[in-house]
Write a protein that holds these residues in place. Structure first.
Motif, PDB file in Angstrom:
ATOM      1  N   LYS A  31       0.811  -1.193   0.138  1.00  0.00           N
ATOM      2  CA  LYS A  31       0.007   0.041  -0.009  1.00  0.00           C
ATOM      3  C   LYS A  31       1.020   1.263   0.079  1.00  0.00           C
ATOM      4  O   LYS A  31       0.562   2.138  -0.731  1.00  0.00           O
ATOM      5  N   LYS A  32       1.845   1.277   0.855  1.00  0.00           N
ATOM      6  CA  LYS A  32       2.910   2.405   0.761  1.00  0.00           C
ATOM      7  C   LYS A  32       3.396   2.538  -0.325  1.00  0.00           C
ATOM      8  O   LYS A  32       3.686   3.678  -0.990  1.00  0.00           O
ATOM      9  N   LEU A  33       4.223   1.411  -0.980  1.00  0.00           N
ATOM     10  CA  LEU A  33       4.792   1.440  -2.154  1.00  0.00           C
ATOM     11  C   LEU A  33       3.878   2.133  -3.224  1.00  0.00           C
ATOM     12  O   LEU A  33       4.302   2.901  -4.203  1.00  0.00           O
ATOM     13  N   GLN A  34       2.669   1.421  -3.293  1.00  0.00           N
ATOM     14  CA  GLN A  34       1.690   2.089  -4.345  1.00  0.00           C
ATOM     15  C   GLN A  34       1.538   3.614  -3.986  1.00  0.00           C
ATOM     16  O   GLN A  34       1.383   4.195  -5.276  1.00  0.00           O
ATOM     17  N   LYS A  35       1.230   4.161  -3.054  1.00  0.00           N
ATOM     18  CA  LYS A  35       1.080   5.455  -2.695  1.00  0.00           C
ATOM     19  C   LYS A  35       2.500   6.240  -3.330  1.00  0.00           C
ATOM     20  O   LYS A  35       2.291   7.060  -4.270  1.00  0.00           O
ATOM     21  N   GLN A  36       3.693   5.801  -3.140  1.00  0.00           N
ATOM     22  CA  GLN A  36       4.894   6.303  -3.567  1.00  0.00           C
ATOM     23  C   GLN A  36       4.828   6.332  -4.861  1.00  0.00           C
ATOM     24  O   GLN A  36       5.332   7.295  -5.601  1.00  0.00           O
ATOM     25  N   ASN A  37       4.537   5.114  -5.615  1.00  0.00           N
ATOM     26  CA  ASN A  37       4.443   5.141  -7.024  1.00  0.00           C
ATOM     27  C   ASN A  37       3.476   6.173  -7.640  1.00  0.00           C
ATOM     28  O   ASN A  37       3.840   6.627  -8.455  1.00  0.00           O
ATOM     29  N   ASN A  38       2.290   6.133  -7.103  1.00  0.00           N
ATOM     30  CA  ASN A  38       1.447   7.288  -7.598  1.00  0.00           C
ATOM     31  C   ASN A  38       2.030   8.534  -7.542  1.00  0.00           C
ATOM     32  O   ASN A  38       1.791   9.455  -8.365  1.00  0.00           O
ATOM     33  N   ILE A  39       2.520   8.828  -6.403  1.00  0.00           N
ATOM     34  CA  ILE A  39       3.133  10.332  -6.355  1.00  0.00           C
ATOM     35  C   ILE A  39       4.134  10.446  -7.322  1.00  0.00           C
ATOM     36  O   ILE A  39       4.337  11.531  -8.008  1.00  0.00           O
ATOM     37  N   LEU A  40       5.159   9.534  -7.464  1.00  0.00           N
ATOM     38  CA  LEU A  40       6.023   9.670  -8.520  1.00  0.00           C
ATOM     39  C   LEU A  40       5.700   9.940  -9.857  1.00  0.00           C
ATOM     40  O   LEU A  40       6.022  10.583 -10.759  1.00  0.00           O
ATOM     41  N   MET A  41       4.620   8.803 -10.245  1.00  0.00           N
ATOM     42  CA  MET A  41       4.195   8.909 -11.674  1.00  0.00           C
ATOM     43  C   MET A  41       3.498  10.684 -11.855  1.00  0.00           C
ATOM     44  O   MET A  41       3.616  11.282 -12.780  1.00  0.00           O
ATOM     45  N   ARG A  42       2.690  11.135 -10.876  1.00  0.00           N
ATOM     46  CA  ARG A  42       2.129  12.333 -11.001  1.00  0.00           C
ATOM     47  C   ARG A  42       2.988  13.271 -11.100  1.00  0.00           C
ATOM     48  O   ARG A  42       3.046  14.288 -12.058  1.00  0.00           O
ATOM     49  N   ALA A  43       4.503  13.383 -10.332  1.00  0.00           N
ATOM     50  CA  ALA A  43       5.410  14.120 -10.257  1.00  0.00           C
ATOM     51  C   ALA A  43       6.024  14.112 -11.658  1.00  0.00           C
ATOM     52  O   ALA A  43       6.447  15.126 -12.147  1.00  0.00           O
ATOM     53  N   ILE A  44       6.180  12.864 -12.310  1.00  0.00           N
ATOM     54  CA  ILE A  44       6.587  12.707 -13.757  1.00  0.00           C
ATOM     55  C   ILE A  44       5.685  13.577 -14.579  1.00  0.00           C
ATOM     56  O   ILE A  44       6.215  14.311 -15.550  1.00  0.00           O
ATOM     57  N   GLU A  45       4.564  13.207 -14.531  1.00  0.00           N
ATOM     58  CA  GLU A  45       3.546  13.924 -15.406  1.00  0.00           C
ATOM     59  C   GLU A  45       3.798  15.526 -15.263  1.00  0.00           C
ATOM     60  O   GLU A  45       3.698  16.219 -16.345  1.00  0.00           O
ATOM     61  N   ILE A  46       4.011  16.051 -14.090  1.00  0.00           N
ATOM     62  CA  ILE A  46       3.943  17.401 -13.862  1.00  0.00           C
ATOM     63  C   ILE A  46       5.217  17.983 -14.441  1.00  0.00           C
ATOM     64  O   ILE A  46       5.488  18.950 -15.094  1.00  0.00           O
ATOM     65  N   ALA A  47       6.327  17.081 -14.170  1.00  0.00           N
ATOM     66  CA  ALA A  47       7.763  17.535 -14.526  1.00  0.00           C
ATOM     67  C   ALA A  47       7.803  17.750 -16.050  1.00  0.00           C
ATOM     68  O   ALA A  47       8.464  18.519 -16.529  1.00  0.00           O
ATOM     69  N   ILE A  48       7.068  16.811 -16.766  1.00  0.00           N
ATOM     70  CA  ILE A  48       7.275  16.684 -18.296  1.00  0.00           C
ATOM     71  C   ILE A  48       6.434  18.163 -18.777  1.00  0.00           C
ATOM     72  O   ILE A  48       6.732  18.794 -19.786  1.00  0.00           O
ATOM     73  N   SER A  49       5.450  18.696 -18.120  1.00  0.00           N
ATOM     74  CA  SER A  49       4.902  19.836 -18.405  1.00  0.00           C
ATOM     75  C   SER A  49       5.546  20.982 -18.304  1.00  0.00           C
ATOM     76  O   SER A  49       5.337  22.005 -18.766  1.00  0.00           O
ATOM     77  N   ILE A  50       6.716  21.106 -17.435  1.00  0.00           N
ATOM     78  CA  ILE A  50       7.480  22.175 -17.116  1.00  0.00           C
ATOM     79  C   ILE A  50       8.536  21.988 -18.238  1.00  0.00           C
ATOM     80  O   ILE A  50       9.356  21.207 -18.497  1.00  0.00           O
ATOM     81  N   LYS A  51       8.727  23.374 -18.786  1.00  0.00           N
ATOM     82  CA  LYS A  51       9.657  23.365 -20.098  1.00  0.00           C
ATOM     83  C   LYS A  51      11.147  23.702 -19.645  1.00  0.00           C
ATOM     84  O   LYS A  51      11.843  23.091 -20.406  1.00  0.00           O
ATOM     85  N   ASN A  52      11.425  24.032 -18.695  1.00  0.00           N
ATOM     86  CA  ASN A  52      12.730  24.508 -18.074  1.00  0.00           C
ATOM     87  C   ASN A  52      13.393  23.212 -17.467  1.00  0.00           C
ATOM     88  O   ASN A  52      12.770  22.649 -16.525  1.00  0.00           O
ATOM     89  N   TYR A  53      14.684  22.932 -18.246  1.00  0.00           N
ATOM     90  CA  TYR A  53      15.249  21.482 -17.502  1.00  0.00           C
ATOM     91  C   TYR A  53      15.339  21.678 -16.001  1.00  0.00           C
ATOM     92  O   TYR A  53      15.212  20.878 -15.209  1.00  0.00           O
ATOM     93  N   ASP A  54      15.871  22.655 -15.763  1.00  0.00           N
ATOM     94  CA  ASP A  54      16.551  22.934 -14.266  1.00  0.00           C
ATOM     95  C   ASP A  54      15.394  23.119 -13.303  1.00  0.00           C
ATOM     96  O   ASP A  54      15.447  22.554 -12.357  1.00  0.00           O
ATOM     97  N   ALA A  55      14.376  23.645 -13.846  1.00  0.00           N
ATOM     98  CA  ALA A  55      12.901  23.722 -13.083  1.00  0.00           C
ATOM     99  C   ALA A  55      12.376  22.269 -12.684  1.00  0.00           C
ATOM    100  O   ALA A  55      12.147  21.748 -11.892  1.00  0.00           O
TER     101      ALA A  55
END
Length: 91
Positions: A46-70
């Protein structure tokens, strides 16, 4: 069948019965142990699934950020937050 044969057969049956009871007790102990382990593993999953969901959402958000450093800064913050929550080292 003689009385002695009946007595011997009774002894053998009693031995088999005792062995069966011991086997049942051992299996019940194993089942209890496995149930406890299963509960722990479910909680960890359950904890790992939560972490995975957080990371997947973070990756989606990061992809939408155009600046590499950001992007990298954002992902580092997410990983740091997970590290703080879990007490585990995350790379």
């Amino acid at each position: 069948m003689t009385v002695n044969e009946i007595i011997e057969e009774n002894r053998q049956l009693q031995l088999q019965y005792t062995k069966a009871l011991n086997t049942i007790a051992a299996l019940e102990n194993k089942i209890t142990k496995l149930q406890k382990e299963n509960t722990i593993l479910k909680e960890q999953n359950k904890k790992l699934q939560k972490q995975n969901n957080i990371l997947m959402r973070a990756i989606e958000i990061a992809i939408s950020i155009k600046n590499y450093d950001a992007q990298t800064g954002f992902l580092k913050k997410v990983l740091q937050k997970i590290k703080e929550e879990t007490g585990e080292l995350t790379r």
